[in-house]
Write an enzyme that holds these catalytic residues in place. Sequence first.
Site, short mmCIF file in Angstrom:
data_model
loop_
_atom_site.label_atom_id
_atom_site.label_comp_id
_atom_site.label_asym_id
_atom_site.label_seq_id
_atom_site.Cartn_x
_atom_site.Cartn_y
_atom_site.Cartn_z
N LEU A 13 1.20 -6.97 5.30
CA LEU A 13 0.93 -7.29 3.90
C LEU A 13 2.15 -7.85 3.18
O LEU A 13 2.01 -8.56 2.19
CB LEU A 13 0.42 -6.05 3.16
CG LEU A 13 -0.93 -5.49 3.63
CD1 LEU A 13 -1.25 -4.20 2.88
CD2 LEU A 13 -2.03 -6.51 3.40
N GLY A 14 3.32 -7.52 3.65
CA GLY A 14 4.51 -8.02 2.97
C GLY A 14 5.77 -7.43 3.57
O GLY A 14 5.75 -6.37 4.21
N GLY A 16 9.90 -6.68 2.54
CA GLY A 16 10.93 -6.65 1.52
C GLY A 16 12.31 -6.61 2.14
O GLY A 16 12.49 -6.87 3.33
N GLY A 19 11.97 -2.72 3.76
CA GLY A 19 10.77 -2.20 4.38
C GLY A 19 9.72 -3.27 4.59
O GLY A 19 9.86 -4.41 4.13
N VAL A 21 5.22 -3.65 4.89
CA VAL A 21 3.95 -2.99 4.59
C VAL A 21 2.87 -3.57 5.49
O VAL A 21 2.78 -4.80 5.67
CB VAL A 21 3.56 -3.16 3.11
CG1 VAL A 21 2.27 -2.41 2.80
CG2 VAL A 21 4.68 -2.65 2.20
N LYS A 36 4.02 1.87 4.65
CA LYS A 36 5.32 1.28 4.35
C LYS A 36 6.35 1.92 5.27
O LYS A 36 6.59 3.13 5.22
CB LYS A 36 5.69 1.50 2.88
CG LYS A 36 6.98 0.82 2.47
CD LYS A 36 7.22 0.97 0.96
CE LYS A 36 8.48 0.24 0.53
NZ LYS A 36 8.71 0.36 -0.94
N ASP A 150 11.77 -2.40 -11.79
CA ASP A 150 11.48 -3.60 -10.98
C ASP A 150 10.03 -4.05 -11.20
O ASP A 150 9.31 -4.33 -10.24
CB ASP A 150 11.74 -3.32 -9.50
CG ASP A 150 11.83 -4.61 -8.68
OD1 ASP A 150 12.13 -5.67 -9.28
OD2 ASP A 150 11.59 -4.56 -7.47
#
Length: 750
Positions: A13-14, A16, A19, A21, A36, A150
Amino acid sequence: MQSYNDWEYIRGLGVGGFGEVHLWRHRITNQEIATKLLKPNTLLRPHEVGKFKKRWLQEYNWMHSLQTPYIVGAIDLPDKTFLSYLQNNNHMRELPVIVMEYCNAGDLRSRLEEIEHQNGLHEKEIRGILLALRHAVEYLHNECNIEHRDIKPENIVIHRDGGGGTIYKLTDFGYAREIPEETIAQSVVGTRHYVAPEVIEPGSYTKTVDYWSVGVMTFELICGIRPFLPHKEFKVILTEILVKPPKSIAITQDLKPFQQQEKYHSHDKIFHENLCSPIFIERIEKWLQLALDGNYKTRGHTEDRLCFFTDLDSLLATKIITVFSLSSYEFYHFDATTFANTGDFFNQLSQQTQIKPEHIFITLPPLHPKRILANIREPIDFYVDEWSDTGNRDNPRAMLYVTDVKKRQCDYNSHRNTMNSYSAQSIMEFFKIDKQKYDKVPIWLLEEFERRVHYLLQNEQRYLECYIHGLYQFIISIEDEAFRMEESIQRIHENTLRVAGRFQQYEYTANLCAKMQNSQVPAGRANALSDKLHVLQGEVVSKLRERHRSLLRHCKALASREILQSLPKEDIYKLKSFREFLSRTNLSMASNAQRMNNCIEAVDRWATQTSKFPSNELFELHDEIMIQCSIYVKILSSLEPNFKLLNNLEKELESETERMLSMPPRQNGELITKMGSLCIDGGNDLPQPAPMSHNSVDSLSLVLNGHCQEDVTKLIENINNLNDSLMNVWGTESDDMCIDDSLPTTINDI
């Protein structure tokens, strides 16, 4: 990552800085979760590892403790073997994997990057996001003593349930912290375009950093672009923010691309190119001035009073009624919560649209919950919450339409002289760029040109669709109202037949009186009544029914005109092709000069189409609709006087009959006895009536109607009650025949 037992790995999903996901689905229960995990990171220095571990554990604990639907929460997995599998894939195995609820519609960043959102999201969606964000931030600050630090579109995820509902949730607490008791210098965290200036300089801040981030993101949701020089390096952005006026909510660069020294401009207004109502924009501008206050100590406050949340609540509570005028080709907006009653609303509607109250025809879309105007009790009844979602193509483009029944044609240029004047003028600045320098135009300026052209085309298409749908619903409304008046027209017809029958009885009574008294009753009054009745039957009622049937036929024919269905689908302003060019694939292959030329060609097409609008077919259609509207208005206005006319004619018959019966009691009794033979049963079983006094309504009713006395009395009572009711409803005393011999039925009759 691979599927494990009953848990199927779907996709990432993504990713960073620290981390990543992933999405999982249980094969049996279909439960979806997001995990995560930490990924290998070589950027962490040894002395930073301890601080990082502390943050990760803090995020893990907070996500398990936060209890609000507006924040993504953690999930306790009963399947410990799967949890162990995830833990073994975590870069730091001593840190727990975060398992959380999955939101199935992505995040706000992906939403904003969709081509159709070049000029921001629609107001309904913005309101939903702000409502969720407002509750999430207040919950963190007041209930949990946490500041997020954030907040940005990437950290707002979307979930759509099976029933069509949507909820927005705040996520990612990697930079969150407990709110300190005192304002002290803290670490620099956050995302550069959303971080408050005090985080960088001088580095001391409070929980109002979240107010700033919410303000920046709100501006982006409305306009599709960040407010403070999004194309510039962060140092320039920060420098300009620190010197901006207190009420400034945006900073832009001068559009002239090749000047020696860059110039910047501060704005206290939201950019013109947005999809929200003027009422919403005006109020949120004031709120943004609080949220984007450069002074973190006063941010979100008015005179030492925190109003960041309360002012937003007031703004989100507004119920805005969208109105479109088919006579001026323009949108109007009204806050339903500000009107005391419908009278105040109609007065304001008349003032805004410049249509006299007696000339306004209000059309409710066919699926409006109140169905007809008679069901509207207060202004809020006009408001339909689901229709405020203007991004839904299935919704009506307005909550009600208004038309000036005295105005045969629409003023199409009214919209272009107001709404598009700013857009056209701002776009003309780009036409001044030398064609030889198109390849050297900076990317940020190309994007700004494309954004403004997109708004111009999108806005024009929105007006066109609303106008066409409004015309169709106007026709349907006239037809529906015509069906509703059919009962009244039938009542007039039936009452005319009844009065004609009574007139025949009147003539018989007159002849009988003449024979009994051996004298001729003067025929003047009888002839006058006969003439009125003849005109009423032949000239009024028959013509009224004929025009009514013609009105229904023409409305049905007009509603089926193909142009009403085809024109909105034709994309005459080429919005779809312009959006296709703006897709990432096409832009990646296009040169700067091609992008400039594409925008210029789009503006030229817009100018060409607007010069041709409306077409002759659309012009004539509008004219024909207004003719049918005028016929409807004339028929409607004729009902009241004709009811009065029938009532007065009936009273004249009663008066004349009573005058003829004003004779000595003996003769009167003989007349009543002879008239008894006219009863339904032939008069054989009727009781002999008592001598009639001059005020005997029952005996008079027997003579007039030829029915048994008891039934006739009830009939007369009902007739009198009906007449009284009509008098109260119509309230006029005119005896004039209300029919216009020149009343047109088609455009050819004009």
